[in-house]
Scaffold this active site. Structure first.
Site, PDB file in Angstrom:
ATOM      1  CG  ASP A 177      -0.491   0.408   2.486  1.00  0.00           C
ATOM      2  OD1 ASP A 177       0.748   0.591   2.606  1.00  0.00           O
ATOM      3  OD2 ASP A 177      -1.289   0.588   3.421  1.00  0.00           O
ATOM      4  CG  ASP A 227      -3.158  -3.749   7.809  1.00  0.00           C
ATOM      5  OD1 ASP A 227      -2.568  -2.858   8.451  1.00  0.00           O
ATOM      6  OD2 ASP A 227      -4.081  -3.484   7.008  1.00  0.00           O
TER       7      ASP A 227
END
Ligand SMILES: [Zn+2]
Length: 424
Positions: free
Chosen positions: A94, A255
């Protein structure tokens, strides 16, 4: 339910000498040090999340977590070989939107981000997003801060360009669309638009500050608009107690670094067990503690005295662990050292009552993880990166065991993933 561990180059040295607090002279960090998934079993997470901002900070003033040589190695080897990931683990990239939260516009171009994902051979990558700071459950488009509206549009616009670029490049990357919002309705609308663009996996961003009930409100609204094939990822969220509920609404992965970081960032919840948390016992290194070092340099305390007390505390803790020292003498040494560290006349919180509980219950003696088995009380001592990160790795094993006990009857969590987890 898959759990990704966000990387910040958290490794430990398996040959570290705890008695002398020394590394082996022959240690080569990158070659010899190990990640959590290499030192504890079962592996405490299913994949690695790596942010571009950690590897390539957009702001040249902020140093990334990666040295130039590490970065070059990551690009050369690819994320799988760099992290020595076994086949069943995967990688998610990301941009690290929290790192550019103050900017008006995300600082990376689509090409740069895709170069990062493709260059490192990620399995999946999240589109560039811009975090919205705020939650107004009933806020309509025109009632909320115009900046929020703008950030949602920026995120959607970039997501559309991103999936277009993935297709144009014929990249093998699985594109993950980032949804931003400030309310159940705005999140749900973002998800609808991302699905229309072709996304089958959607990451929900900006939810870290939300209460669990607020996250659930959003998930309920989102689920009513969710296609059957779409799965959700919760960015930065770790609420084990609610994971079964989240899964019922389409969440398939998340996460978080929180249990790892609590090992050394939290005031008291440093060492986790299945049902409880304990304070780690602080025996700071004289060299590694700036406040203590200043006081030594200023002549307020004698270096010899500090070092003698530090050694005495460590020796007593080890003896206590082997039932060769009593709890009172151990605590009394810790109290003396704490006074030296905190300084007289400074009103700071003493940890002694918490230490008593940690020492009385010796939770590491009941932990099956390889680290507690090998290191005993060292894992409960708050001191230096090798002990502190190992305690973080231990906490990850506790989280893994908790997750394994949950049952995910959710419609989208996937039987294959479920079977893989239960078969261990
Ligand atoms: Zn353990």
């Amino acid at each position: 339910m898959r759990f990704y561990f966000p990387d910040s180059q958290d490794l430990v040295s398996p040959t570290y000498d705890f008695l002398n607090d020394e590394y082996l002279a022959t240690r080569v960090r990158q070659r010899d040090d190990v990640y959590a998934h290499e030192i504890v079993a079962p592996r405490p997470y299913d994949g690695i999340l790596l942010s571009k901002a950690i590897v390539d900070p957009a702001d040249s003033r902020s140093a990334g977590k990666y040295a130039a040589s590490q970065r070059a190695r990551l690009y050369r080897l690819g994320v799988r070989r760099f992290f020595r990931l076994p086949d069943e683990m995967d990688s998610l990239g990301d941009c690290g939107a929290f790192n550019y939260i103050d900017e008006e516009y995300p600082p990376y171009s689509i090409e740069e981000v895709l170069d990062f994902y493709d260059g490192c051979e990620f399995d999946a990558g999240v589109s560039i997003d811009h975090v919205i700071f705020g939650y107004v459950p009933s806020g309509a488009e025109d009632d909320v801060d115009p900046a929020w509206k703008k950030r949602r549009i920026i995120s959607l616009d970039l997501a559309e360009q991103f999936i277009g670029a993935v297709k144009a490049r014929e990249s093998s990357l699985e594109p993950v669309g980032a949804a931003q919002g400030w309310s159940p309705a705005s999140y749900a609308d973002s998800v609808v638009q991302l699905q229309k663009m072709g996304y089958r996996r959607i990451a929900l961003g900006g939810m870290v500050p939300l209460k669990t009930s607020e996250i659930l409100d959003c998930l309920v609204e989102i689920e009513s608009r969710l296609d059957d094939q779409t799965t959700l990822h919760l960015l930065g969220i770790n609420r084990v107690d609610s994971m079964e509920k989240f899964a019922e609404h389409g969440v398939a992965s998340f996460d978080s670094t929180s249990v790892f970081r609590q090992a050394f960032m939290d005031e008291r919840n440093n060492y986790h067990t299945a049902n409880d948390t304990y304070a780690a016992i602080r025996v700071p290194q004289v060299d590694g503690n700036p406040a203590l070092k200043r006081r030594v340099l200023a002549g307020l305390v004698s270096q010899a005295e500090v070092i003698a007390l530090e050694r005495k505390c460590l020796a007593l803790l080890r003896d206590y662990d082997k039932c060769r020292a009593g709890i009172e003498e151990t605590l009394s040494a810790l109290e003396q050292y704490e006074k030296l560290v905190l300084g007289e006349g400074v009103k700071k919180k003493s940890y002694l009552s918490r230490y008593r509980r940690t020492l009385e219950e010796t939770p590491w003696k009941h932990c099956p993880c390889a680290l507690c088995q090998e290191h005993g009380i060292e894992i409960a001592i708050f001191r230096g990166t090798e002990r502190n990160k190992r305690r973080g790795f231990h906490n990850l094993t506790v989280l893994e065991a908790k997750m394994r006990k949950l049952s995910f009857a959710g419609r989208r969590t996937g039987e294959a993933a479920q079977m893989r987890r239960t078969s261990g």
